[in-house]
Design a protein around this motif. Structure first.
Motif, PDB file in Angstrom:
ATOM      1  N   THR A  43      -2.752   7.516 -14.087  1.00 15.36           N
ATOM      2  CA  THR A  43      -2.155   8.466 -15.026  1.00 15.36           C
ATOM      3  C   THR A  43      -2.395   8.063 -16.474  1.00 15.36           C
ATOM      4  O   THR A  43      -2.306   8.912 -17.371  1.00 15.36           O
ATOM      5  N   ILE A  44      -2.705   6.790 -16.718  1.00 13.96           N
ATOM      6  CA  ILE A  44      -2.825   6.308 -18.095  1.00 13.96           C
ATOM      7  C   ILE A  44      -4.012   6.959 -18.808  1.00 13.96           C
ATOM      8  O   ILE A  44      -4.014   7.092 -20.029  1.00 13.96           O
ATOM      9  N   ASN A  45      -5.061   7.344 -18.069  1.00 15.51           N
ATOM     10  CA  ASN A  45      -6.146   8.109 -18.698  1.00 15.51           C
ATOM     11  C   ASN A  45      -6.327   9.480 -18.035  1.00 15.51           C
ATOM     12  O   ASN A  45      -7.379  10.089 -18.118  1.00 15.51           O
ATOM     13  N   ARG A  46      -5.257   9.904 -17.355  1.00 15.88           N
ATOM     14  CA  ARG A  46      -5.150  11.255 -16.772  1.00 15.88           C
ATOM     15  C   ARG A  46      -6.179  11.535 -15.677  1.00 15.88           C
ATOM     16  O   ARG A  46      -6.594  12.676 -15.475  1.00 15.88           O
ATOM     17  N   LEU A  47      -6.571  10.507 -14.962  1.00  9.28           N
ATOM     18  CA  LEU A  47      -7.309  10.748 -13.734  1.00  9.28           C
ATOM     19  C   LEU A  47      -6.372  11.342 -12.691  1.00  9.28           C
ATOM     20  O   LEU A  47      -6.819  12.020 -11.760  1.00  9.28           O
ATOM     21  N   GLU A  48      -5.092  11.046 -12.839  1.00  7.90           N
ATOM     22  CA  GLU A  48      -4.049  11.757 -12.108  1.00  7.90           C
ATOM     23  C   GLU A  48      -3.124  12.382 -13.149  1.00  7.90           C
ATOM     24  O   GLU A  48      -2.737  11.718 -14.118  1.00  7.90           O
ATOM     25  N   GLU A  49      -2.781  13.640 -12.979  1.00  2.59           N
ATOM     26  CA  GLU A  49      -1.889  14.303 -13.926  1.00  2.59           C
ATOM     27  C   GLU A  49      -0.428  14.026 -13.550  1.00  2.59           C
ATOM     28  O   GLU A  49      -0.047  14.147 -12.388  1.00  2.59           O
ATOM     29  N   HIS A  50       0.362  13.654 -14.527  1.00  2.65           N
ATOM     30  CA  HIS A  50       1.787  13.489 -14.285  1.00  2.65           C
ATOM     31  C   HIS A  50       2.468  14.839 -14.469  1.00  2.65           C
ATOM     32  O   HIS A  50       2.075  15.639 -15.326  1.00  2.65           O
ATOM     33  N   ASP A  51       3.470  15.108 -13.653  1.00  2.00           N
ATOM     34  CA  ASP A  51       4.153  16.398 -13.727  1.00  2.00           C
ATOM     35  C   ASP A  51       5.542  16.286 -14.333  1.00  2.00           C
ATOM     36  O   ASP A  51       6.275  17.265 -14.420  1.00  2.00           O
ATOM     37  N   GLY A  52       5.901  15.086 -14.764  1.00  2.00           N
ATOM     38  CA  GLY A  52       7.176  14.891 -15.435  1.00  2.00           C
ATOM     39  C   GLY A  52       7.136  13.631 -16.270  1.00  2.00           C
ATOM     40  O   GLY A  52       6.339  12.720 -16.019  1.00  2.00           O
ATOM     41  N   GLY A  53       7.990  13.576 -17.304  1.00  2.00           N
ATOM     42  CA  GLY A  53       8.020  12.410 -18.172  1.00  2.00           C
ATOM     43  C   GLY A  53       6.937  12.465 -19.232  1.00  2.00           C
ATOM     44  O   GLY A  53       6.202  13.455 -19.357  1.00  2.00           O
ATOM     45  N   THR A  54       6.826  11.387 -20.009  1.00  2.00           N
ATOM     46  CA  THR A  54       5.842  11.323 -21.092  1.00  2.00           C
ATOM     47  C   THR A  54       5.031  10.034 -21.005  1.00  2.00           C
ATOM     48  O   THR A  54       5.546   8.981 -20.621  1.00  2.00           O
ATOM     49  N   ILE A  55       3.751  10.146 -21.377  1.00  2.00           N
ATOM     50  CA  ILE A  55       2.860   8.990 -21.491  1.00  2.00           C
ATOM     51  C   ILE A  55       2.231   9.051 -22.876  1.00  2.00           C
ATOM     52  O   ILE A  55       1.594  10.053 -23.229  1.00  2.00           O
ATOM     53  N   ILE A  56       2.415   8.002 -23.657  1.00  2.00           N
ATOM     54  CA  ILE A  56       1.833   7.917 -24.995  1.00  2.00           C
ATOM     55  C   ILE A  56       0.936   6.690 -25.037  1.00  2.00           C
ATOM     56  O   ILE A  56       1.374   5.573 -24.724  1.00  2.00           O
ATOM     57  N   VAL A  57      -0.328   6.897 -25.376  1.00  2.00           N
ATOM     58  CA  VAL A  57      -1.321   5.820 -25.430  1.00  2.00           C
ATOM     59  C   VAL A  57      -1.845   5.718 -26.856  1.00  2.00           C
ATOM     60  O   VAL A  57      -2.414   6.682 -27.388  1.00  2.00           O
ATOM     61  N   ASP A  58      -1.625   4.575 -27.479  1.00  2.00           N
ATOM     62  CA  ASP A  58      -2.086   4.331 -28.849  1.00  2.00           C
ATOM     63  C   ASP A  58      -1.628   5.444 -29.793  1.00  2.00           C
ATOM     64  O   ASP A  58      -2.388   5.935 -30.633  1.00  2.00           O
ATOM     65  N   GLY A  59      -0.385   5.868 -29.616  1.00  2.00           N
ATOM     66  CA  GLY A  59       0.204   6.861 -30.491  1.00  2.00           C
ATOM     67  C   GLY A  59      -0.116   8.305 -30.152  1.00  2.00           C
ATOM     68  O   GLY A  59       0.342   9.224 -30.840  1.00  2.00           O
ATOM     69  N   ILE A  60      -0.875   8.543 -29.085  1.00  2.74           N
ATOM     70  CA  ILE A  60      -1.285   9.900 -28.712  1.00  2.74           C
ATOM     71  C   ILE A  60      -0.641  10.261 -27.381  1.00  2.74           C
ATOM     72  O   ILE A  60      -0.774   9.531 -26.404  1.00  2.74           O
ATOM     73  N   GLU A  61       0.039  11.390 -27.336  1.00  2.00           N
ATOM     74  CA  GLU A  61       0.656  11.816 -26.090  1.00  2.00           C
ATOM     75  C   GLU A  61      -0.392  12.391 -25.155  1.00  2.00           C
ATOM     76  O   GLU A  61      -1.239  13.197 -25.559  1.00  2.00           O
ATOM     77  N   LEU A  62      -0.318  11.976 -23.905  1.00  2.00           N
ATOM     78  CA  LEU A  62      -1.242  12.436 -22.878  1.00  2.00           C
ATOM     79  C   LEU A  62      -0.713  13.745 -22.293  1.00  2.00           C
ATOM     80  O   LEU A  62       0.328  13.775 -21.644  1.00  2.00           O
ATOM     81  N   SER A  98       0.842  -1.189   0.000  1.00  2.00           N
ATOM     82  CA  SER A  98       0.000   0.000   0.000  1.00  2.00           C
ATOM     83  C   SER A  98       0.882   1.246   0.000  1.00  2.00           C
ATOM     84  O   SER A  98       1.909   1.289   0.672  1.00  2.00           O
ATOM     85  N   GLY A  99       0.466   2.244  -0.782  1.00  2.00           N
ATOM     86  CA  GLY A  99       1.219   3.485  -0.841  1.00  2.00           C
ATOM     87  C   GLY A  99       2.426   3.445  -1.745  1.00  2.00           C
ATOM     88  O   GLY A  99       3.240   4.380  -1.749  1.00  2.00           O
ATOM     89  N   SER A 100       2.560   2.386  -2.545  1.00  2.00           N
ATOM     90  CA  SER A 100       3.749   2.248  -3.396  1.00  2.00           C
ATOM     91  C   SER A 100       3.624   2.979  -4.729  1.00  2.00           C
ATOM     92  O   SER A 100       4.588   3.048  -5.489  1.00  2.00           O
ATOM     93  N   GLY A 101       2.425   3.497  -5.037  1.00  2.00           N
ATOM     94  CA  GLY A 101       2.235   4.237  -6.279  1.00  2.00           C
ATOM     95  C   GLY A 101       1.496   3.485  -7.370  1.00  2.00           C
ATOM     96  O   GLY A 101       1.323   4.001  -8.475  1.00  2.00           O
ATOM     97  N   LYS A 102       1.028   2.273  -7.064  1.00  2.00           N
ATOM     98  CA  LYS A 102       0.369   1.442  -8.077  1.00  2.00           C
ATOM     99  C   LYS A 102      -0.860   2.137  -8.663  1.00  2.00           C
ATOM    100  O   LYS A 102      -0.999   2.286  -9.882  1.00  2.00           O
ATOM    101  N   SER A 103      -1.786   2.523  -7.781  1.00  2.00           N
ATOM    102  CA  SER A 103      -3.029   3.136  -8.247  1.00  2.00           C
ATOM    103  C   SER A 103      -2.771   4.492  -8.889  1.00  2.00           C
ATOM    104  O   SER A 103      -3.403   4.846  -9.896  1.00  2.00           O
ATOM    105  N   THR A 104      -1.840   5.242  -8.321  1.00  2.00           N
ATOM    106  CA  THR A 104      -1.495   6.533  -8.925  1.00  2.00           C
ATOM    107  C   THR A 104      -1.018   6.333 -10.354  1.00  2.00           C
ATOM    108  O   THR A 104      -1.436   7.047 -11.280  1.00  2.00           O
ATOM    109  N   PHE A 105      -0.155   5.345 -10.550  1.00  2.00           N
ATOM    110  CA  PHE A 105       0.378   5.107 -11.890  1.00  2.00           C
ATOM    111  C   PHE A 105      -0.719   4.717 -12.873  1.00  2.00           C
ATOM    112  O   PHE A 105      -0.813   5.287 -13.967  1.00  2.00           O
ATOM    113  N   ILE A 106      -1.562   3.769 -12.496  1.00  2.00           N
ATOM    114  CA  ILE A 106      -2.566   3.307 -13.455  1.00  2.00           C
ATOM    115  C   ILE A 106      -3.575   4.423 -13.768  1.00  2.00           C
ATOM    116  O   ILE A 106      -4.107   4.510 -14.875  1.00  2.00           O
TER     117      ILE A 106
END
Length: 270
Positions: free
Chosen positions: A76-95, A66-74
């Motif tokens: 970010t994949i549809n931007r329910l949490e905004e990432h403040d660094g790095g890049t996320i690309i889903v199906d060729g589209i940058e988030l 618990s608290g390891s970042g699992k849910s936060t990470f998943i």
């Protein structure tokens, strides 16, 4: 999972951190690419540079304390949490902050949460048909036909006219899965979908998820149901303190984990 994927999961070795090559059982097409993703909440850094690739048809299980970042990470994949660094690309589209990109990605990514998040004032059928009608502009008859097909798929077609309060927790979660599938997504995300269920209801939800995995759906699953995970996953990611500590196939994690943190956690849950 295909025979190739099963063979691949029994022979690959694990490694720590980073992205991996396409698994034998996948199509080989990269569908999610995360590079050095960070998320902070004030002074607390929830994700510390996560890099991970997911390929079409692959099932990736994320686990850790618990608290390891699992849910936060998943999330970010549809931007329910905004990432403040790095890049996320889903199906060729940058988030990013582009609303058009976000809408397009969310139409391709279904998500099932710990809580069912069904609309209590709507019937099961209406819960499932609402988004296809509003977002995909699907006609009523077509959306209702699709909804009934999905309720058949998750094993509860007889519940179509009931309201969420009339269903068990397991039935509600199966409706939530059907609702996500109604948008005909390319990717399904599951954030500890059985954690709010009584033990006797867990299997019915895992059975539906197992069928999805075998059908070739691309899936990312946060779960502690390790027996189920071992059966369906092509690859595991072990998270701790906002980092990917170790990555590998189920066979690797169950027979030869390398990192001390991984070994300790597995010893506590298996």
């Amino acid at each position: 999972m295909t025979d190739n994927a099963i063979q691949n999961s029994s022979s690959d070795t694990g490694h720590t951190g980073g992205a991996s090559d396409a698994p034998t059982g996948s199509s080989g097409n990269l569908i999610i690419s995360c590079k050095d993703v960070t998320v902070s909440f004030g002074d607390f850094q929830a994700l510390k540079g996560i890099s991970a690739d997911v390929y079409e048809g692959e099932v990736v299980v994320i686990f850790g304390p618990s608290g390891s970042g699992k849910s936060t990470f998943i999330r970010t994949i549809n931007r329910l949490e905004e990432h403040d660094g790095g890049t996320i690309i889903v199906d060729g589209i940058e988030l990013n902050d582009d609303i058009g990109n976000l809408d397009q990605i969310r139409s391709e990514v279904g998500m099932v949460f710990q809580q069912f998040n069904l609309f209590p004032h709507l019937s099961v059928l209406r819960n499932i048909t609402l988004a296809p009608q509003k977002v995909r502009k699907m006609g009523r008859e077509e959306s209702e036909t699709l909804a009934m097909e999905l309720l058949e798929r998750v094993g509860i077609p007889e519940q179509a006219d009931k309201f969420p309060s009339q269903l068990s927790g397991g039935q509600q979660q199966r409706v939530a899965i059907a609702r996500a599938l109604a948008m005909q997504p390319k990717i399904m995300l599951f954030d500890e979908p059985t954690s709010a269920l009584d033990p006797e209801m867990i299997k019915e939800v895992l059975d539906v998820m197992g069928e999805l995995a075998r059908s070739g759906m691309t899936m990312m699953i946060v779960t502690h149901e390790m027996g189920f995970a071992r059966e369906v996953a092509d690859r595991f990611l072990f998270f701790d303190e906002g980092e990917v500590v170790e990555e590998g196939t189920p066979e690797h994690f169950f027979t030869n984990p390398q990192e001390d943190r991984t070994k300790l956690f597995l010893s506590q849950i298996l």
